[in-house]
Scaffold this motif. Structure first.
Motif, PDB file in Angstrom:
ATOM      1  N   ALA A 281      75.479  34.826  41.091  1.00 30.16           N
ATOM      2  CA  ALA A 281      75.769  34.391  39.745  1.00 30.16           C
ATOM      3  C   ALA A 281      76.370  32.895  39.865  1.00 30.16           C
ATOM      4  CB  ALA A 281      77.566  35.440  39.145  1.00 30.16           C
ATOM      5  N   ARG A 282      76.997  32.475  40.131  1.00 25.48           N
ATOM      6  CA  ARG A 282      77.419  31.857  40.162  1.00 25.48           C
ATOM      7  C   ARG A 282      76.043  30.046  40.358  1.00 25.48           C
ATOM      8  NH1 ARG A 282      82.492  30.451  44.960  1.00 25.48           N
ATOM      9  NH2 ARG A 282      83.504  31.637  43.650  1.00 25.48           N
ATOM     10  N   ARG A 283      74.931  30.384  40.879  1.00 29.57           N
ATOM     11  CA  ARG A 283      74.288  29.825  40.750  1.00 29.57           C
ATOM     12  C   ARG A 283      73.406  29.876  39.662  1.00 29.57           C
ATOM     13  NH1 ARG A 283      72.788  31.925  46.080  1.00 29.57           N
ATOM     14  NH2 ARG A 283      71.173  32.960  44.821  1.00 29.57           N
ATOM     15  N   ARG A 284      72.995  30.957  39.027  1.00 28.90           N
ATOM     16  CA  ARG A 284      72.927  31.156  37.710  1.00 28.90           C
ATOM     17  C   ARG A 284      74.033  29.548  36.792  1.00 28.90           C
ATOM     18  NH1 ARG A 284      71.841  36.451  39.767  1.00 28.90           N
ATOM     19  NH2 ARG A 284      74.045  37.289  38.992  1.00 28.90           N
ATOM     20  N   SER A 285      75.144  30.554  37.436  1.00 29.13           N
ATOM     21  CA  SER A 285      75.523  29.601  36.426  1.00 29.13           C
ATOM     22  C   SER A 285      75.450  27.545  35.961  1.00 29.13           C
ATOM     23  CB  SER A 285      77.437  29.996  35.811  1.00 29.13           C
ATOM     24  OG  SER A 285      78.162  29.207  34.981  1.00 29.13           O
ATOM     25  N   ARG A 286      75.633  27.510  37.007  1.00 26.95           N
ATOM     26  CA  ARG A 286      74.783  26.319  37.184  1.00 26.95           C
ATOM     27  C   ARG A 286      74.243  25.559  36.943  1.00 26.95           C
ATOM     28  NH1 ARG A 286      76.944  26.887  43.037  1.00 26.95           N
ATOM     29  NH2 ARG A 286      75.527  26.852  43.637  1.00 26.95           N
ATOM     30  N   ARG A 287      72.665  26.309  36.702  1.00 26.70           N
ATOM     31  CA  ARG A 287      71.326  26.244  37.081  1.00 26.70           C
ATOM     32  C   ARG A 287      71.662  26.292  35.056  1.00 26.70           C
ATOM     33  NH1 ARG A 287      69.256  28.912  41.326  1.00 26.70           N
ATOM     34  NH2 ARG A 287      69.261  31.110  39.739  1.00 26.70           N
ATOM     35  N   ARG A 288      72.364  27.170  34.422  1.00 26.05           N
ATOM     36  CA  ARG A 288      72.751  27.188  33.151  1.00 26.05           C
ATOM     37  C   ARG A 288      72.929  26.293  31.912  1.00 26.05           C
ATOM     38  NH1 ARG A 288      74.824  31.773  32.940  1.00 26.05           N
ATOM     39  NH2 ARG A 288      76.626  31.143  32.340  1.00 26.05           N
ATOM     40  N   HIS A 289      74.559  25.624  32.601  1.00 22.89           N
ATOM     41  CA  HIS A 289      75.490  24.149  32.496  1.00 22.89           C
ATOM     42  C   HIS A 289      74.016  22.880  32.663  1.00 22.89           C
ATOM     43  CE1 HIS A 289      78.817  26.036  31.646  1.00 22.89           C
ATOM     44  NE2 HIS A 289      78.850  26.731  33.030  1.00 22.89           N
ATOM     45  N   THR A 290      73.017  23.071  33.767  1.00 21.54           N
ATOM     46  CA  THR A 290      71.992  21.751  33.970  1.00 21.54           C
ATOM     47  C   THR A 290      71.463  21.665  32.695  1.00 21.54           C
ATOM     48  OG1 THR A 290      73.073  21.799  35.843  1.00 21.54           O
ATOM     49  CG2 THR A 290      71.198  21.197  35.555  1.00 21.54           C
ATOM     50  N   VAL A 291      71.291  22.799  32.544  1.00 17.80           N
ATOM     51  CA  VAL A 291      70.251  22.657  31.837  1.00 17.80           C
ATOM     52  C   VAL A 291      70.420  22.278  30.477  1.00 17.80           C
ATOM     53  CG1 VAL A 291      68.445  24.876  30.144  1.00 17.80           C
ATOM     54  CG2 VAL A 291      68.825  25.185  32.956  1.00 17.80           C
ATOM     55  N   GLN A 292      71.950  22.951  29.874  1.00 20.87           N
ATOM     56  CA  GLN A 292      71.811  22.674  28.941  1.00 20.87           C
ATOM     57  C   GLN A 292      72.943  20.834  28.990  1.00 20.87           C
ATOM     58  OE1 GLN A 292      75.653  24.933  28.277  1.00 20.87           O
ATOM     59  NE2 GLN A 292      74.637  26.796  27.499  1.00 20.87           N
ATOM     60  N   ALA A 293      72.596  20.310  29.441  1.00 21.73           N
ATOM     61  CA  ALA A 293      73.219  18.994  29.639  1.00 21.73           C
ATOM     62  C   ALA A 293      71.790  18.207  29.580  1.00 21.73           C
ATOM     63  CB  ALA A 293      73.796  18.662  30.899  1.00 21.73           C
ATOM     64  N   VAL A 294      70.688  18.336  30.041  1.00 22.00           N
ATOM     65  CA  VAL A 294      69.266  18.202  30.013  1.00 22.00           C
ATOM     66  C   VAL A 294      69.250  17.855  28.815  1.00 22.00           C
ATOM     67  CG1 VAL A 294      67.808  17.904  31.008  1.00 22.00           C
ATOM     68  CG2 VAL A 294      69.357  18.242  32.446  1.00 22.00           C
ATOM     69  N   ALA A 295      69.279  19.199  28.331  1.00 19.27           N
ATOM     70  CA  ALA A 295      68.883  19.477  27.169  1.00 19.27           C
ATOM     71  C   ALA A 295      69.666  18.227  25.814  1.00 19.27           C
ATOM     72  CB  ALA A 295      68.730  20.747  26.489  1.00 19.27           C
ATOM     73  N   GLY A 296      71.246  18.229  26.452  1.00 20.35           N
ATOM     74  CA  GLY A 296      72.179  17.531  25.141  1.00 20.35           C
ATOM     75  C   GLY A 296      71.337  16.406  25.497  1.00 20.35           C
ATOM     76  N   VAL A 297      70.822  15.753  26.589  1.00 16.48           N
ATOM     77  CA  VAL A 297      70.885  14.305  26.726  1.00 16.48           C
ATOM     78  C   VAL A 297      69.265  14.112  26.420  1.00 16.48           C
ATOM     79  CG1 VAL A 297      70.415  12.382  28.521  1.00 16.48           C
ATOM     80  CG2 VAL A 297      72.202  13.952  28.716  1.00 16.48           C
ATOM     81  N   ALA A 298      68.432  14.702  26.582  1.00 15.51           N
ATOM     82  CA  ALA A 298      67.044  14.448  25.385  1.00 15.51           C
ATOM     83  C   ALA A 298      67.587  14.822  24.586  1.00 15.51           C
ATOM     84  CB  ALA A 298      66.179  15.936  26.218  1.00 15.51           C
ATOM     85  N   ALA A 299      68.410  15.065  23.710  1.00 14.87           N
ATOM     86  CA  ALA A 299      68.589  15.263  22.156  1.00 14.87           C
ATOM     87  C   ALA A 299      68.896  13.937  21.810  1.00 14.87           C
ATOM     88  CB  ALA A 299      69.193  16.548  21.352  1.00 14.87           C
ATOM     89  N   ALA A 300      70.104  13.040  22.744  1.00 10.48           N
ATOM     90  CA  ALA A 300      70.720  12.180  21.904  1.00 10.48           C
ATOM     91  C   ALA A 300      69.428  10.759  22.490  1.00 10.48           C
ATOM     92  CB  ALA A 300      71.320  11.776  23.515  1.00 10.48           C
TER      93      ALA A 300
END
Length: 272
Positions: free
Chosen positions: A37-56
């Motif tokens: 569950a922790r690995r899935r949570s970290r992957r989800r946060h990482t994907v969201q951060a990368v998506a935000g940077v890409a959008a910026a």
């Protein structure tokens, strides 16, 4: 073989209650589930951060592209902090004339004072010489009027002069005119006078500094005389100015200005 619903329900219940069908979890199952569950949570946060940077990055790239587009079209360029960085006029695309290179203006990180021209102190102006009309008039000494000096008036005979409490002395007789020293209460100061036998008193030259009604006197310059008497004429070492219809002033000058003034009749048969 037909089985009633109650029988079927009973058999299913017995089947599900059979302990042989139970699969007990391994001892580390709980830890593995939490770690997953922790690995899935970290992957989800990482994907969201990368998506935000890409959008910026996409937004910034699009903004820079629009700014560059507007700059080439001649609109103002905006720096990252929102301040104007200059403007580029439309290029002259006249045939045969290449576009002129533009000079970049100061960016938002440059100081405004760096692009401003240095202030220069105004050069001191040389003091201007005052015009003759602005110089002070001379009012020192007695007045040498346009018709005489004190009670001495042009045209007087010797007898007329004596009646005005003026004494004539130091006689220098000539063929038609006589030079005298005039003194007494009838004159402001002693003066040399010339009396013609035919025309009477024709010349008065005071022995002291005098001034005229127009403010010309000892120390006045030639330019001041010409300003006060526009019809004046220059002669050798002197300036002759009209004092009226029947008389004229004769101002003798040196490098300091007027040093002597005489009043002379224009109708005479004597040397001035």
């Amino acid at each position: 073989m037909n089985i009633s619903d109650d029988e079927l329900e009973r058999r299913l219940r017995a089947l599900f209650a059979d302990e042989r069908l139970d699969l007990p979890p391994p001892p580390e199952a709980g830890t593995a589930i939490v770690a997953g569950a922790r690995r899935r949570s970290r992957r989800r946060h990482t994907v969201q951060a990368v998506a935000g940077v890409a959008a910026a990055v996409v937004a910034v790239g699009g903004g820079l592209t629009m700014i560059r587009f507007h700059t080439e079209e001649g609109t103002a360029v905006m720096s990252a902090d929102g301040t104007g960085t200059g403007a580029k006029p439309p290029e002259d695309l006249t045939a045969g004339r290449p576009p002129e290179p533009s000079t970049p203006g100061p960016t938002g990180t440059q100081s405004i004072h760096a692009s401003a021209p240095p202030e220069t102190s105004p050069s001191p102006r040389p003091p201007s010489s005052p015009s003759p009309s602005t110089l002070a008039s001379v009012i020192t000494g007695p007045l040498l009027a346009a018709d005489g000096f004190g009670k001495l008036k042009l045209g007087m005979s010797e007898a007329d002069v004596a009646e005005e409490a003026v004494t004539l002395s130091e006689v220098q007789a000539g063929a038609s005119c006589t030079v005298y020293k005039a003194q007494g209460s009838g004159v402001p100061a002693s003066a040399s006078v010339v009396i013609s036998k035919a025309a009477g008193l024709v010349v008065v030259t005071p022995d002291v500094a005098t001034h005229t009604a127009e403010g010309i006197g000892a120390g006045s310059s030639k330019d001041q005389i010409l300003a006060a008497y526009p019809a004046a004429k220059e002669e050798s070492g002197s300036v002759v100015a009209p004092a009226g219809a029947a008389a004229e002033y004769r101002f003798r000058l040196d490098e300091t200005g007027v040093v002597q003034a005489s009043l002379t009749s224009v109708t005479q048969d004597c040397a001035g």
